[in-house]
Design a protein around this motif. Structure first.
Motif, PDB file in Angstrom:
ATOM      1  N   ALA A 188       0.832  -1.199   0.000  1.00 18.63           N
ATOM      2  CA  ALA A 188       0.000   0.000   0.000  1.00 18.63           C
ATOM      3  C   ALA A 188       0.870   1.253   0.000  1.00 18.63           C
ATOM      4  CB  ALA A 188      -0.936  -0.002   1.208  1.00 18.63           C
ATOM      5  N   GLU A 189       1.949   1.241   0.777  1.00 19.99           N
ATOM      6  CA  GLU A 189       2.863   2.384   0.803  1.00 19.99           C
ATOM      7  C   GLU A 189       3.525   2.589  -0.552  1.00 19.99           C
ATOM      8  OE1 GLU A 189       5.666   2.017   3.987  1.00 19.99           O
ATOM      9  OE2 GLU A 189       4.112   2.007   5.532  1.00 19.99           O
ATOM     10  N   GLN A 190       3.923   1.510  -1.200  1.00 21.84           N
ATOM     11  CA  GLN A 190       4.540   1.620  -2.519  1.00 21.84           C
ATOM     12  C   GLN A 190       3.555   2.175  -3.536  1.00 21.84           C
ATOM     13  OE1 GLN A 190       6.062  -2.305  -3.264  1.00 21.84           O
ATOM     14  NE2 GLN A 190       7.971  -1.927  -2.157  1.00 21.84           N
ATOM     15  N   ALA A 191       2.301   1.772  -3.450  1.00 20.42           N
ATOM     16  CA  ALA A 191       1.279   2.284  -4.366  1.00 20.42           C
ATOM     17  C   ALA A 191       1.062   3.773  -4.125  1.00 20.42           C
ATOM     18  CB  ALA A 191      -0.030   1.518  -4.177  1.00 20.42           C
ATOM     19  N   GLN A 192       1.046   4.186  -2.863  1.00 23.83           N
ATOM     20  CA  GLN A 192       0.890   5.612  -2.560  1.00 23.83           C
ATOM     21  C   GLN A 192       2.087   6.408  -3.067  1.00 23.83           C
ATOM     22  OE1 GLN A 192       0.271   5.685   1.674  1.00 23.83           O
ATOM     23  NE2 GLN A 192      -1.960   5.579   1.481  1.00 23.83           N
ATOM     24  N   ASP A 193       3.288   5.870  -2.914  1.00 28.19           N
ATOM     25  CA  ASP A 193       4.490   6.544  -3.415  1.00 28.19           C
ATOM     26  C   ASP A 193       4.429   6.702  -4.929  1.00 28.19           C
ATOM     27  OD1 ASP A 193       5.474   6.732  -0.835  1.00 28.19           O
ATOM     28  OD2 ASP A 193       6.858   5.038  -1.044  1.00 28.19           O
ATOM     29  N   ALA A 194       3.966   5.680  -5.611  1.00 27.27           N
ATOM     30  CA  ALA A 194       3.856   5.737  -7.072  1.00 27.27           C
ATOM     31  C   ALA A 194       2.821   6.779  -7.481  1.00 27.27           C
ATOM     32  CB  ALA A 194       3.489   4.370  -7.632  1.00 27.27           C
ATOM     33  N   GLN A 195       1.697   6.836  -6.766  1.00 19.92           N
ATOM     34  CA  GLN A 195       0.671   7.835  -7.073  1.00 19.92           C
ATOM     35  C   GLN A 195       1.195   9.244  -6.840  1.00 19.92           C
ATOM     36  OE1 GLN A 195      -2.614   6.634  -4.620  1.00 19.92           O
ATOM     37  NE2 GLN A 195      -3.502   5.314  -6.196  1.00 19.92           N
ATOM     38  N   LEU A 196       1.945   9.428  -5.775  1.00 17.31           N
ATOM     39  CA  LEU A 196       2.516  10.737  -5.469  1.00 17.31           C
ATOM     40  C   LEU A 196       3.505  11.148  -6.556  1.00 17.31           C
ATOM     41  CD1 LEU A 196       2.823  13.143  -3.585  1.00 17.31           C
ATOM     42  CD2 LEU A 196       4.514  11.836  -2.298  1.00 17.31           C
ATOM     43  N   ASP A 215       3.488  10.198  -9.682  1.00 16.57           N
ATOM     44  CA  ASP A 215       2.704  10.531 -10.876  1.00 16.57           C
ATOM     45  C   ASP A 215       2.096  11.917 -10.761  1.00 16.57           C
ATOM     46  OD1 ASP A 215       3.277   8.096 -12.042  1.00 16.57           O
ATOM     47  OD2 ASP A 215       1.343   7.181 -11.508  1.00 16.57           O
ATOM     48  N   LEU A 216       1.561  12.238  -9.596  1.00 21.71           N
ATOM     49  CA  LEU A 216       0.942  13.544  -9.373  1.00 21.71           C
ATOM     50  C   LEU A 216       1.980  14.657  -9.502  1.00 21.71           C
ATOM     51  CD1 LEU A 216      -1.530  15.189  -8.623  1.00 21.71           C
ATOM     52  CD2 LEU A 216      -0.987  14.796  -6.228  1.00 21.71           C
ATOM     53  N   GLN A 217       3.155  14.445  -8.936  1.00 21.99           N
ATOM     54  CA  GLN A 217       4.215  15.446  -9.031  1.00 21.99           C
ATOM     55  C   GLN A 217       4.649  15.645 -10.477  1.00 21.99           C
ATOM     56  OE1 GLN A 217       7.002  13.773  -6.240  1.00 21.99           O
ATOM     57  NE2 GLN A 217       6.276  15.073  -4.561  1.00 21.99           N
ATOM     58  N   ALA A 218       4.730  14.581 -11.240  1.00 26.22           N
ATOM     59  CA  ALA A 218       5.104  14.688 -12.650  1.00 26.22           C
ATOM     60  C   ALA A 218       4.040  15.460 -13.426  1.00 26.22           C
ATOM     61  CB  ALA A 218       5.301  13.308 -13.256  1.00 26.22           C
ATOM     62  N   GLN A 219       2.775  15.211 -13.138  1.00 21.74           N
ATOM     63  CA  GLN A 219       1.698  15.932 -13.812  1.00 21.74           C
ATOM     64  C   GLN A 219       1.742  17.405 -13.466  1.00 21.74           C
ATOM     65  OE1 GLN A 219      -1.879  13.940 -12.612  1.00 21.74           O
ATOM     66  NE2 GLN A 219      -1.499  12.144 -13.865  1.00 21.74           N
ATOM     67  N   GLN A 220       1.999  17.737 -12.221  1.00 18.28           N
ATOM     68  CA  GLN A 220       2.060  19.130 -11.813  1.00 18.28           C
ATOM     69  C   GLN A 220       3.240  19.835 -12.458  1.00 18.28           C
ATOM     70  OE1 GLN A 220       2.089  18.804  -7.550  1.00 18.28           O
ATOM     71  NE2 GLN A 220      -0.134  18.919  -7.396  1.00 18.28           N
ATOM     72  N   GLN A 221       4.329  19.132 -12.631  1.00 17.55           N
ATOM     73  CA  GLN A 221       5.509  19.729 -13.253  1.00 17.55           C
ATOM     74  C   GLN A 221       5.181  20.167 -14.681  1.00 17.55           C
ATOM     75  OE1 GLN A 221       8.825  17.089 -13.580  1.00 17.55           O
ATOM     76  NE2 GLN A 221      10.141  18.597 -14.533  1.00 17.55           N
ATOM     77  N   TYR A 222       4.448  19.328 -15.403  1.00 15.99           N
ATOM     78  CA  TYR A 222       4.116  19.654 -16.779  1.00 15.99           C
ATOM     79  C   TYR A 222       2.964  20.651 -16.869  1.00 15.99           C
ATOM     80  CZ  TYR A 222       7.244  15.949 -18.142  1.00 15.99           C
ATOM     81  OH  TYR A 222       8.353  15.181 -18.315  1.00 15.99           O
ATOM     82  N   ALA A 223       2.209  20.820 -15.793  1.00 14.55           N
ATOM     83  CA  ALA A 223       1.071  21.730 -15.810  1.00 14.55           C
ATOM     84  C   ALA A 223       1.482  23.167 -15.500  1.00 14.55           C
ATOM     85  CB  ALA A 223       0.019  21.275 -14.803  1.00 14.55           C
ATOM     86  N   GLN A 224       2.726  23.382 -15.060  1.00 19.01           N
ATOM     87  CA  GLN A 224       3.166  24.736 -14.748  1.00 19.01           C
ATOM     88  C   GLN A 224       3.159  25.586 -16.012  1.00 19.01           C
ATOM     89  OE1 GLN A 224       3.815  25.893 -11.720  1.00 19.01           O
ATOM     90  NE2 GLN A 224       3.316  23.892 -10.884  1.00 19.01           N
TER      91      GLN A 224
END
Length: 90
Positions: free
Chosen positions: A22-30, A32-41
């Protein structure tokens, strides 16, 4: 009694593995979210370069810069600097 201890150890190990997954899945989701935010700037382009010498080009560029100043895109200092570049390009 030994069977009970073994069963408890088995269940504890299973829960630990589930928690790790579960922790690994949360880390992967985080990640992904950070990568999306980087491209959304928003990406801002630098002001356009001053045009080559020419009367109508200079007037058009100064008019454009004044419009950017009036709309709040450029500060007075930025407008003055760009205006000097246009005027010095002659």
């Amino acid at each position: 009694m030994v069977g009970g201890v073994a069963a408890a150890a088995h269940h504890a190990g299973k829960r630990s593995a589930e928690n790790q997954a579960a922790e690994q899945a949360q880390d992967a989701q985080l990640a992904d979210l950070q990568a999306q935010q980087q491209y959304a700037q928003p990406q801002y382009a630098p002001p356009p370069p001053a045009p080559a010498a020419g009367g109508t080009d200079m007037v058009a560029e100064l008019t454009s810069l004044k419009g950017l100043l009036d709309s709040g895109v450029l500060t007075q200092a930025e407008f003055d600097a760009q205006k000097q570049k246009v005027l010095n390009a002659r």
